[in-house]
Design an enzyme around this catalytic site. Structure first.
Site, PDB file in Angstrom:
ATOM      1  N   ARG A 166       0.842  -1.217   0.000  1.00  0.00           N
ATOM      2  CA  ARG A 166       0.000   0.000   0.000  1.00  0.00           C
ATOM      3  C   ARG A 166       0.873   1.262   0.000  1.00  0.00           C
ATOM      4  O   ARG A 166       0.447   2.337  -0.390  1.00  0.00           O
ATOM      5  CB  ARG A 166      -0.956   0.012   1.193  1.00  0.00           C
ATOM      6  N   TYR A 204     -12.850  18.622 -16.636  1.00  0.00           N
ATOM      7  CA  TYR A 204     -13.340  17.243 -16.730  1.00  0.00           C
ATOM      8  C   TYR A 204     -14.426  17.047 -15.652  1.00  0.00           C
ATOM      9  O   TYR A 204     -14.193  17.377 -14.480  1.00  0.00           O
ATOM     10  CB  TYR A 204     -12.159  16.286 -16.538  1.00  0.00           C
ATOM     11  N   ASP A 240      -4.034  19.493 -14.839  1.00  0.00           N
ATOM     12  CA  ASP A 240      -4.318  18.177 -15.413  1.00  0.00           C
ATOM     13  C   ASP A 240      -3.706  18.196 -16.811  1.00  0.00           C
ATOM     14  O   ASP A 240      -4.164  18.924 -17.692  1.00  0.00           O
ATOM     15  CB  ASP A 240      -5.841  17.948 -15.464  1.00  0.00           C
ATOM     16  N   LYS A 277      -5.169   7.203 -20.076  1.00  0.00           N
ATOM     17  CA  LYS A 277      -5.249   7.761 -21.438  1.00  0.00           C
ATOM     18  C   LYS A 277      -3.943   7.465 -22.183  1.00  0.00           C
ATOM     19  O   LYS A 277      -3.548   6.323 -22.270  1.00  0.00           O
ATOM     20  CB  LYS A 277      -5.546   9.263 -21.355  1.00  0.00           C
TER      21      LYS A 277
HETATM   22  C1  LIG Z   1      -8.993  15.120 -18.571  1.00  0.00           C
HETATM   23  C2  LIG Z   1      -9.223  13.959 -17.662  1.00  0.00           C
HETATM   24  N1  LIG Z   1      -8.704  13.979 -16.430  1.00  0.00           N
HETATM   25  C3  LIG Z   1      -8.905  12.972 -15.562  1.00  0.00           C
HETATM   26  C4  LIG Z   1      -9.655  11.873 -15.893  1.00  0.00           C
HETATM   27  C5  LIG Z   1      -9.912  10.804 -14.856  1.00  0.00           C
HETATM   28  O1  LIG Z   1      -9.075   9.742 -15.025  1.00  0.00           O
HETATM   29  P1  LIG Z   1      -9.452   8.228 -14.579  1.00  0.00           P
HETATM   30  O2  LIG Z   1     -10.577   7.799 -15.448  1.00  0.00           O
HETATM   31  O3  LIG Z   1      -8.185   7.495 -14.813  1.00  0.00           O
HETATM   32  O4  LIG Z   1      -9.839   8.295 -13.137  1.00  0.00           O
HETATM   33  C6  LIG Z   1     -10.195  11.783 -17.176  1.00  0.00           C
HETATM   34  C7  LIG Z   1     -10.965  10.571 -17.573  1.00  0.00           C
HETATM   35  O5  LIG Z   1     -11.648  10.526 -18.548  1.00  0.00           O
HETATM   36  C8  LIG Z   1      -9.993  12.860 -18.078  1.00  0.00           C
HETATM   37  O6  LIG Z   1     -10.545  12.854 -19.305  1.00  0.00           O
END
Ligand SMILES: Cc1ncc(COP(=O)(O)O)c(C=O)c1O
Length: 386
Positions: free
Chosen positions: A49, A102, A175, A200
């Protein structure tokens, strides 16, 4: 060059591909050895962990790639994002963030933290630096950004914003999932931490859900000791191993996503049935100059708007595609298509949807690694049916 970085092969019996450490805990030769390990729990292998070598190798590569001192991998992008945000705020603080964030990140800040933690939130467009300056309050502790932003792909001036934040003692997080640390070095622009959904492009094969926070050692080690260890959102060893595999081909994959993305964007832009294309790599993008100045490359995720608002025709267009599979997420090897209307129409009628100012004809595509000619032929065929 991250392909070999962090692998220390002779610590793993010389294995050219590091093994998967599929174990929950690590044993020690004697009392003194485990006691010594506990003096630095963030950097020693004690319990999975906390740390696991299969995950640590990928963390080292990601930190190096982003120009950060340290990276911490999590079980998903949202686990990394929520941990990084919670590190920066406490009850009564104020966050500045984007309207076009997002969705789940926006919900976390603007609903969960606002309602449960009494955190103040100001939502901005993000394109105008003055708007951000005006939003700063004495209790602002975080500016949380996403550049390019989700769905509409607008750009924030990261160097200018980080300068303003620093002058006001405010932390910044970006992000950076869209651009990847290969194409956009947010930390070198003065941003405190960058977060990624590694589900992604970093993962890139649509076979691992993961997230990462990258930044200076003191920030990341504090997150590792608190938000990471206490909430327990750790990445599994096998998934850490998969990310190491993925990072070996990241630059080749991104070159292909970029060239395919650009060809598809230009094709769509020139098509009479397409009203607009939102892709920062196109000269027609309103912030193309800024995008070019802070990113070294463009990827394969974009949106476009069809001229038609006829739902049956839009459904027909989506359904007839062959290579673009219908699905959420993006950044994998395969081309995907998703219409925001699919989510919205579950909650409202087409009439109510139109009243929001959004268009039924907005489509998001993630351009994959296939042959660009096949992808363009697929889109051309589907557009001809509208
Ligand atoms: C721009 C963006 N940030 C964060 C995330 C979240 O990531 P996760 O699905 O790996 O939790 C996504 C998921 O689609 C995203 O498109």
């Amino acid at each position: 060059m991250i392909n070999h970085f962090g692998e220390e092969r002779f610590e793993h019996g010389g294995a050219v591909v590091p093994p998967i450490y599929q174990n929950t805990l690590f044993t020690f030769e004697n009392w003194d050895h485990i006691d010594k390990a506990f003096s630095d729990p963030i950097n020693n292998n004690i319990y999975t962990r906390g740390n696991n070598p299969s995950v640590t190798i990928a963390e080292k590569k990601l930190a190096k790639l982003a120009g950060g001192e340290r990276a911490k991998l999590f079980s998903s992008g949202m686990a990394a994002i929520s941990a990084a945000i919670m590190y920066c705020v406490k009850s009564g603080d104020h966050i500045i963030t984007l309207k076009n964030l997002y969705g789940p990140s926006l919900n976390f800040i603007n609903e969960y933290l606002k309602n449960k933690w009494n955190v103040g939130v100001t939502l901005i467009n993000g394109e105008d630096v003055e708007e951000i300056e005006k939003a700063i309050r004495p209790n602002t502790t975080l500016i949380y950004l996403e550049s390019p932003s989700s769905a509409v792909f607008t750009i924030q001036d990261l160097s200018k914003i980080s300068e303003i934040a620093r002058a006001n003692g405010i932390k910044t997080i970006v992000d950076n999932s869209w651009a990847t640390p290969l194409f956009q070095k947010t930390l070198l622009m003065g941003i405190d931490m960058e977060v990624h959904s590694c589900s992604k492009y970093i993962g890139g094969h649509s076979d691992v859900v993961a997230g990462v926070v990258i930044g200076k050692k003191d920030h990341i080690e504090s997150i590792a000791l608190n938000e990471y260890l206490l909430f327990g959102g750790k990445l599994a060893p096998f998934e850490g191993w998969l990310l190491t595999r993925s990072l070996r081909t990241l630059s080749m994959r991104m070159d292909r996503h970029q060239s395919n993305g650009m060809m598809v964007a230009k094709f769509l832009e020139s098509h009479p049935k397409v009203k607009t294309v939102r892709y920062p790599g196109l000269e027609s993008h309103p912030q193309h100059k800024l995008a070019k100045s802070q990113m070294k490359g463009f990827t394969g995720l974009m949106s476009f708007e069809l001229h038609t608002e006829d739902l049956d025709k839009i459904k027909g267009f989506v359904n007839v595609l062959n290579y673009f599979k219908i699905g959420v997420s993006w950044g994998g090897h395969e081309s995907l298509i998703y219409a925001p209307a699919i989510s919205y129409l579950r909650e409202m009628t087409s009439e109510a949807f139109k009243e929001t100012g959004l268009s039924l004809g907005v489509i998001r595509i993630s351009v994959g690694l296939e042959d660009s000619k096949d992808l363009i032929d697929d889109l051309a065929n589907a557009l001809s049916k509208i």
